[in-house]
Design an enzyme around this catalytic site. Structure first.
Site, short mmCIF file in Angstrom:
data_model
loop_
_atom_site.label_atom_id
_atom_site.label_comp_id
_atom_site.label_asym_id
_atom_site.label_seq_id
_atom_site.Cartn_x
_atom_site.Cartn_y
_atom_site.Cartn_z
N HIS A 13 24.66 57.69 46.80
CA HIS A 13 24.88 56.39 47.43
C HIS A 13 24.33 56.35 48.86
O HIS A 13 24.09 57.39 49.47
CB HIS A 13 26.38 56.06 47.46
CG HIS A 13 27.18 57.07 48.22
ND1 HIS A 13 27.23 57.11 49.59
CD2 HIS A 13 27.93 58.10 47.78
CE1 HIS A 13 27.99 58.12 49.98
NE2 HIS A 13 28.42 58.74 48.90
N GLU A 84 33.38 60.98 43.22
CA GLU A 84 33.41 62.14 44.12
C GLU A 84 34.71 62.92 43.91
O GLU A 84 35.70 62.39 43.41
CB GLU A 84 33.27 61.66 45.57
CG GLU A 84 33.24 62.74 46.61
CD GLU A 84 32.09 63.71 46.47
OE1 GLU A 84 32.23 64.69 45.69
OE2 GLU A 84 31.06 63.53 47.13
#
Length: 183
Positions: A13, A84
């Site tokens: 990202h 994550e």
């Protein structure tokens, strides 16, 4: 469990306020910064060259926004298992306090659990698609490095830089390089 030996493209990202401030983000769901949005838009010309038959993204908004800006309108699947790692009590602490990856942070997810979760998600995608695009997080990239080179340690992958991942039968055969350099 090993990673299925098929090529894919990985994109971390764009920048978030936590990345910028060198703070552990983990499972904390934060937006992109203006810089992160620009980074994602900058990936569009490279990613737009390909006809992706499979696109997957983490369920965290920083990864979803990156995909939205880099490949507007792309048909994709949201995969929570690409999120994550949960760093527990270390979330929102300075990056300098990060423990070794193999250690379980207080109240957080163990490396083994995280690695299994991510590997299962990646293998699911690799079973379904030829050369999928995956938009996720630096921890997911660490799992990929672990499979490729036997260690999660090494340089942090850049924000919104598409990476070509081409597995081989041995660690010496793996190729991980920016997609733009692949030719």
């Amino acid at each position: 469990m090993p990673l299925i030996c098929k090529p894919f493209v990985f994109v971390r990202h764009g920048e978030t306020p936590l990345n910028r401030d060198k703070v552990i983000g983990g499972s904390t769901d934060v937006p992109l910064t203006d810089e992160g949005e620009q980074q994602a838009r900058s990936a569009a010309p490279i990613l737009g060259r390909y006809d992706w038959n499979g696109v997957a993204v983490s369920s965290l908004k920083r990864a979803q926004r990156t995909l939205e800006l880099a490949l507007p309108g792309a048909v994709h699947v949201v995969m929570p298992d690409l999120c994550e790692r949960d760093w527990g009590e270390l979330e929102n602490r300075p990056l300098a306090e990060l423990t070794p990856y193999e250690s379980t942070p207080p109240g957080g997810e163990s490396w083994e659990t995280f690695c299994t979760r991510v590997t299962d998600a990646l293998n699911s995608l690799l079973e379904q698609y030829d050369t999928p695009l995956i938009v996720a997080h630096s921890g997911v990239y660490r799992v990929i490095r672990y499979h490729a080179f036997g260690t999660p340690y090494g340089d942090r992958v850049g924000n919104a830089v598409p990476m070509w991942i081409s597995p081989g039968e041995t660690p010496q055969e793996w190729q991980i390089m920016p997609l733009a350099e692949r030719g």
